[in-house]
Write an enzyme that holds these catalytic residues in place. Structure first.
Site, mmCIF file in Angstrom:
data_model
loop_
_atom_site.group_PDB
_atom_site.id
_atom_site.type_symbol
_atom_site.label_atom_id
_atom_site.label_comp_id
_atom_site.label_asym_id
_atom_site.label_seq_id
_atom_site.Cartn_x
_atom_site.Cartn_y
_atom_site.Cartn_z
ATOM 1 N N ARG A 136 -85.863 -3.518 86.143
ATOM 2 C CA ARG A 136 -85.797 -2.123 86.581
ATOM 3 C C ARG A 136 -84.570 -1.855 87.437
ATOM 4 O O ARG A 136 -83.982 -0.775 87.371
ATOM 5 C CB ARG A 136 -87.057 -1.763 87.374
ATOM 6 C CG ARG A 136 -88.333 -1.811 86.556
ATOM 7 C CD ARG A 136 -89.567 -1.882 87.438
ATOM 8 N NE ARG A 136 -89.730 -0.675 88.255
ATOM 9 C CZ ARG A 136 -90.570 -0.591 89.287
ATOM 10 N NH1 ARG A 136 -91.298 -1.651 89.647
ATOM 11 N NH2 ARG A 136 -90.676 0.535 89.965
ATOM 12 N N GLY B 170 -94.013 0.768 99.308
ATOM 13 C CA GLY B 170 -94.470 1.824 100.204
ATOM 14 C C GLY B 170 -93.419 2.241 101.213
ATOM 15 O O GLY B 170 -93.300 3.424 101.546
ATOM 16 N N ARG C 294 -87.581 -8.391 101.137
ATOM 17 C CA ARG C 294 -89.035 -8.321 100.962
ATOM 18 C C ARG C 294 -89.548 -9.543 100.210
ATOM 19 O O ARG C 294 -89.010 -9.914 99.157
ATOM 20 C CB ARG C 294 -89.417 -7.059 100.186
ATOM 21 C CG ARG C 294 -90.917 -6.848 100.019
ATOM 22 C CD ARG C 294 -91.558 -6.435 101.313
ATOM 23 N NE ARG C 294 -92.936 -6.008 101.133
ATOM 24 C CZ ARG C 294 -93.681 -5.515 102.114
ATOM 25 N NH1 ARG C 294 -93.174 -5.395 103.330
ATOM 26 N NH2 ARG C 294 -94.924 -5.139 101.889
ATOM 27 N N GLU D 59 -74.218 24.139 88.158
ATOM 28 C CA GLU D 59 -73.060 24.025 87.251
ATOM 29 C C GLU D 59 -73.482 23.753 85.810
ATOM 30 O O GLU D 59 -72.816 23.021 85.083
ATOM 31 C CB GLU D 59 -72.089 22.939 87.744
ATOM 32 C CG GLU D 59 -71.353 23.318 89.007
ATOM 33 C CD GLU D 59 -70.700 24.690 88.900
ATOM 34 O OE1 GLU D 59 -69.880 24.889 87.986
ATOM 35 O OE2 GLU D 59 -71.020 25.569 89.721
ATOM 36 N N ASP E 57 -77.427 23.963 83.517
ATOM 37 C CA ASP E 57 -78.664 23.208 83.303
ATOM 38 C C ASP E 57 -78.401 22.086 82.317
ATOM 39 O O ASP E 57 -77.723 22.265 81.297
ATOM 40 C CB ASP E 57 -79.752 24.143 82.758
ATOM 41 C CG ASP E 57 -81.011 23.388 82.404
ATOM 42 O OD1 ASP E 57 -81.826 23.167 83.313
ATOM 43 O OD2 ASP E 57 -81.156 23.009 81.225
ATOM 44 N N TYR F 292 -68.882 30.764 96.207
ATOM 45 C CA TYR F 292 -68.748 31.027 94.774
ATOM 46 C C TYR F 292 -70.019 31.719 94.298
ATOM 47 O O TYR F 292 -71.055 31.071 94.087
ATOM 48 C CB TYR F 292 -68.542 29.698 94.054
ATOM 49 C CG TYR F 292 -68.122 29.782 92.611
ATOM 50 C CD1 TYR F 292 -66.788 29.906 92.265
ATOM 51 C CD2 TYR F 292 -69.066 29.689 91.585
ATOM 52 C CE1 TYR F 292 -66.382 29.942 90.937
ATOM 53 C CE2 TYR F 292 -68.676 29.728 90.256
ATOM 54 C CZ TYR F 292 -67.342 29.853 89.938
ATOM 55 O OH TYR F 292 -66.937 29.881 88.619
ATOM 56 N N GLN G 219 -71.849 33.297 91.619
ATOM 57 C CA GLN G 219 -72.017 33.550 90.186
ATOM 58 C C GLN G 219 -73.493 33.699 89.827
ATOM 59 O O GLN G 219 -73.914 34.724 89.312
ATOM 60 C CB GLN G 219 -71.398 32.418 89.363
ATOM 61 C CG GLN G 219 -71.582 32.583 87.856
ATOM 62 C CD GLN G 219 -70.775 31.558 87.075
ATOM 63 O OE1 GLN G 219 -69.550 31.596 87.064
ATOM 64 N NE2 GLN G 219 -71.454 30.624 86.434
ATOM 65 N N THR G 220 -74.291 32.691 90.113
ATOM 66 C CA THR G 220 -75.705 32.687 89.733
ATOM 67 C C THR G 220 -76.462 33.860 90.356
ATOM 68 O O THR G 220 -76.252 34.199 91.521
ATOM 69 C CB THR G 220 -76.358 31.364 90.166
ATOM 70 O OG1 THR G 220 -75.692 30.294 89.509
ATOM 71 C CG2 THR G 220 -77.826 31.334 89.813
ATOM 72 N N GLY H 115 -74.091 28.341 97.827
ATOM 73 C CA GLY H 115 -74.049 27.622 99.096
ATOM 74 C C GLY H 115 -73.005 28.218 100.018
ATOM 75 O O GLY H 115 -71.921 28.594 99.590
#
Length: 664
Positions: free
Chosen positions: A333, A401, A310, A424, A426, A135, A137-138, A177
C-alpha cells in the site's frame, strides 16, 4: 544532550547517496540549495509557527494568516529575495492565504491576457502589492462550464464604460480565494455585450474596495462564504462571494491582449492570436501538477517514517514486535505511493519545460502543438490530483489510529489538498476533454497527419493493436521497453475501441454521453502512459550519485507495475497481456518491495522536508514519536483545566442524580 535519532539504523541501510537524490528531487543543485536555505529560514522564524493552527477559531486563524502574510512580505523585502526564493518562502510557510491567488492567478492572467499598456499600468502595482488581486470566474451556479457564466459586462458607448452586473442569485461569484475580506481588485469573467450582441466570456479588471479605508465600492456586495471542510486547512483562506449591481468601469479595464472594444463599441480581435490565453491555463495546471508531487511526498514521508517506528505483533520469545513497515500488506500500500511521488515530480518537471516550449511557439504564431498541450495538461491535472487526494487518505490509514490525530499532520493536509480535485476544472470533466482529443486523433489516423508529442504512439496504432507482450519470466517486466509497449498498447486499444463504439451512434454527442465512463477510462490510460514515459526519459538522463539511478529504476518499476496490477482488467481484456503475464508482474512487484524496504527512510529523506514544513509528530526526522504525541496532547485547550467547564452545570447533576424532570 544530543537528541536520539530513532531512524539512524534505517538510514545506515541506504544503498544510495541521499544528498545526490535530494538534488535529483529538487531538479538541480541550485534549486536544492535555494529550497534548503529558505525552508530552514521559515522553520527558524517563530512568527511562522503553525502547531496550534487546528485549535484556533476561524477569526483567530484568519488573523494569524494575515500576520504571517505580512511578515512573509516583510522578510522578502528585507532579504531582497529573488522571485524564486520568494515563491519558496510562501510555499514553506504552508498556509493557504490570499497571496496564493494574487501571485498564482491574478498576475499571470494580466501578463497572459492584458495588452502592453495594461501590463505596464497594473503589473508594477501588483508586484509591489500596492493592490491585491484575485481571480473571479466561478459562480454560485456554474464552475467548469465557463460559457454558462451569467455575469454580464455591457458596453455603454455614451460614457465609454462597461457595466458589470449580476442578474441572478446564481450569477454571484463564489469561491475565489482572497476575495472575501482582502482583495482590492478582481479579474472578473463576464459575458461581453455590445449593442445587444453577446461576444462570449472575457476578463475585466474591477476594483472592489477602497484603497483608503478598504470598504466595498458602490454597487459591490462582497463577503466570505463560510467555514470549509476540516480544522485549520483552507479556513485560513477568505474564499468569497461577490455580486455586482450595475458597477461601471472604464473601457480600458477589459483585458485587451487578444480582443478589444473600440470607443465606438465595436468588438475587434487583436493582432495577437486568441490562443495566447491558453498560456495562462498551461502555467496554472503545471503548477497544480507540481503541487501534487509535493503534497503526495509529504504524506508519504509521514507514513513511511511512522511505519518504521510503529511495532505491532510478531514478537517471539519476548523479543521486539515487528516494524509495521516490514509487513507486505503495508509495503504493497505504501511503496507504490512513494514511487508515485517521484513519478509525479518528474512529469511535473517535464510539464514545466512544456509550458516554456508552448509559450515560445505561441509567441511565434505556432499553434500546432496547442490541442495536444491542452489535452496533456488537463489530463495530468486530473490524474495527479485525484491520485494524490486518495493517497493522502491512504497514508492516514497506514498510520493507524494515530493518523486521525490533528498532530499527525495528515487530516489537515487532506483537507487542504482535496479542493484540487475540483478547482481549475473538475477532474471528470477534464478527462472527458482529453477523450475528445483522443477520439479526434483516432479519426485522423488514416489521413496522413502524423501524431506528435505525447500522442505520437498513436502513429503506430496498427502495430499496437496487433502486438503481444513477450514476457515469459517475472524479471522480463524489469525491461522499460516491455513496460512502455504494454502501456502504449493498452492506451491505443482503449481509445480505438471507444472510437469504434462511438460510430454505432447516429448522433456523436449522444455517443459521448452514453460512453462517457469508457471515454474517461481511455483518457486515464493515455495520461498514465505519459507519466510512465516521462519517468523512463528521466532514467535516460545523466544521473550522478552512488546508487541513485538504481533506486530510481526500482521506483519506476514499482510505479508502472503497481498501475498494471491496479488496472489489470484493462490490460487483459484489451489483449495487451495474458492473465499469466499479469501474475508474473505481481510476482515481480513483490520482489521489488523487498528492494525498496532498506532504502525507504532514505528515499523520503531525499524530499528534504523540515519538521516545521511536515507539521507532523508521526513524521519527525528523529522518529521520537511517542513522547511528542504525549506532549502534544497536553497542549489542547481542554486540558487547561483539570475539571472541565460545565462540570457543575451538567456533569455533577447527572452523577448526583439531581436532575429535575419536568412533568407534562
Amino acid at each position: 544532550m544530543e537528541a536520539l535519532d530513532y531512524h539512524a539504523e534505517e538510514r545506515r541501510k541506504a544503498e544510495f547517496d541521499v544528498e545526490e537524490m535530494k538534488i535529483v528531487w529538487a531538479g538541480s543543485r541550485q534549486a536544492y540549495e535555494i529550497s534548503d536555505r529558505v525552508a530552514r529560514l521559515v522553520a527558524s522564524d517563530p512568527v511562522f509557527r503553525k502547531d496550534n493552527r487546528t485549535m484556533l477559531s476561524r477569526k483567530d486563524l484568519f488573523k494569524d494568516t494575515l500576520r504571517k502574510a505580512a511578515h512573509a512580505w516583510k522578510r522578502i523585502i528585507e532579504l531582497r529575495l529573488s522571485e524564486e526564493e520568494a515563491s519558496k518562502l510562501r510555499f514553506f510557510v504552508d498556509q493557504p492565504v490570499f497571496t496564493d491567488l494574487h501571485w498564482g492567478m491574478f498576475i499571470p492572467a494580466i501578463k497572459g491576457q492584458g495588452n502592453e499598456e495594461q501590463q505596464h499600468k497594473w503589473l508594477p502595482m501588483a508586484y509591489k502589492m500596492q493592490i491585491i488581486g484575485c481571480y473571479a470566474q466561478t459562480e454560485l451556479g456554474h464552475g467548469s462550464n465557463v460559457q454558462g457564466l451569467e455575469t454580464t459586462a455591457t458596453f455603454d458607448p455614451e460614457t465609454d464604460e462597461f457595466v458589470i452586473h449580476s442578474p441572478t442569485l446564481t450569477s454571484s461569484k463564489w469561491w475565489p480565494g482572497g476575495l472575501g475580506k482582502v482583495s482590492t481588485h478582481a479579474l472578473v469573467y463576464a459575458h461581453l455585450i455590445t449593442d445587444g450582441q453577446d461576444h462570449g466570456v472575457h476578463g475585466f479588471i474591477v476594483q472592489l474596495r477602497s484603497l483608503d479605508d478598504h470598504l466595498p465600492l458602490p454597487g459591490i456586495t462582497v463577503g466570505d462564504i463560510g467555514m470549509k471542510f476540516g480544522s485549520g486547512a483552507y479556513n485560513s483562506m477568505d474564499n468569497g462571494v461577490l455580486r455586482f449591481d450595475h458597477v461601471r468601469i472604464p473601457r480600458d479595464q477589459m483585458l485587451m491582449g487578444v480582443s478589444q472594444v473600440t470607443r465606438e463599441g465595436k468588438f475587434m480581435q487583436s493582432d495577437v492570436p486568441r490562443q495566447l490565453v491558453y498560456g495562462t491555463m498551461v502555467y496554472v495546471r503545471q503548477k497544480i501538477v507540481a503541487n501534487a508531487s509535493c503534497a503526495l511526498s509529504r504524506a508519504v514521508c509521514i507514513a513511511t517514517r511512522y511505519s518504521a517506528v510503529r511495532r505491532q505483533f510478531g514478537s517471539h520469545n519476548g523479543g521486539p514486535e515487528t516494524q509495521v513497515i516490514d509487513y507486505k500488506t503495508q509495503q504493497s500500500r505504501l511503496f507504490p505511493l512513494l514511487a508515485s511521488a517521484y513519478a509525479f515530480r518528474f512529469v511535473g518537471e517535464w510539464l514545466k519545460w512544456l509550458y516554456t516550449d508552448v509559450t515560445r511557439r505561441l509567441e511565434a504564431n505556432d499553434f500546432s502543438t496547442l490541442p495536444e498541450v491542452h489535452a496533456c495538461t488537463a489530463g495530468l491535472k486530473s490524474v495527479t490530483t485525484s491520485a494524490t487526494a486518495d493517497a493522502i487518505e491512504e497514508c492516514r490509514k497506514l498510520c493507524g489510529g494515530h493518523g486521525y490525530l490533528s498532530s499527525s499532520g495528515l487530516p489537515e493536509l487532506f483537507a487542504v489538498y482535496v479542493p484540487a480535485c475540483t478547482y481549475e476544472g473538475d477532474n471528470v470533466v477534464l478527462l472527458l476533454q482529453v477523450s475528445r482529443f483522443l477520439m479526434k486523433t483516432v479519426s485522423q489516423l488514416g489521413s496522413g497527419k502524423k501524431p506528435v508529442g505525447t500522442i505520437a504512439y498513436m502513429g503506430r496504432s496498427e502495430h499496437l493493436l496487433q502486438c503481444r507482450c513477450e514476457v515469459e519470466r517475472a524479471e522480463d517486466w524489469l525491461k522499460p521497453n516491455v513496460i512502455l509497449e504494454a502501456f502504449e498498447a493498452r492506451a491505443a486499444r482503449m481509445s480505438v475501441t471507444c472510437a469504434k463504439n462511438l460510430n454505432n451512434f447516429p448522433n456523436q454527442e449522444e455517443g459521448f454521453a452514453q460512453l462517457a465512463t469508457d471515454l474517461a477510462e481511455a483518457a486515464v490510460a493515455h495520461v498514465q502512459l505519459i507519466i510512465v514515459s516521462k519517468f523512463i526519459e528521466k532514467l535516460h538522463q545523466d544521473i550522478p550519485g552512488k546508487g541513485v539511478k538504481r533506486q530510481l529504476e526500482i521506483l519506476f518499476n514499482v510505479y508502472a507495475l503497481s498501475l498494471l496490477h491496479k488496472h489489470l482488467g484493462d490490460f487483459v481484456t484489451s489483449g495487451c497481456i495474458t492473465p499469466k503475464q499479469g501474475a508474473l508482474a505481481n510476482e515481480q512487484l513483490r520482489l521489488l518491495y523487498s528492494q525498496v524496504r532498506p532504502n525507504a527512510i532514505a528515499l523520503v529523506d531525499a524530499f528534504n522536508y523540515t519538521d516545521h514544513y511536515l507539521g507532523s509528530v508521526l513524521g519527525r526526522y528523529d522518529g521520537n514519536v511517542y513522547p511528542k504525541l504525549y506532549e502534544e496532547a497536553w497542549k489542547d485547550p481542554l486540558n487547561e483545566t483539570v475539571v472541565p467547564d460545565g462540570y457543575h452545570d451538567y456533569i455533577r447533576p447527572i452523577l448526583k442524580q439531581h436532575i429535575r424532570v419536568a412533568r407534562l
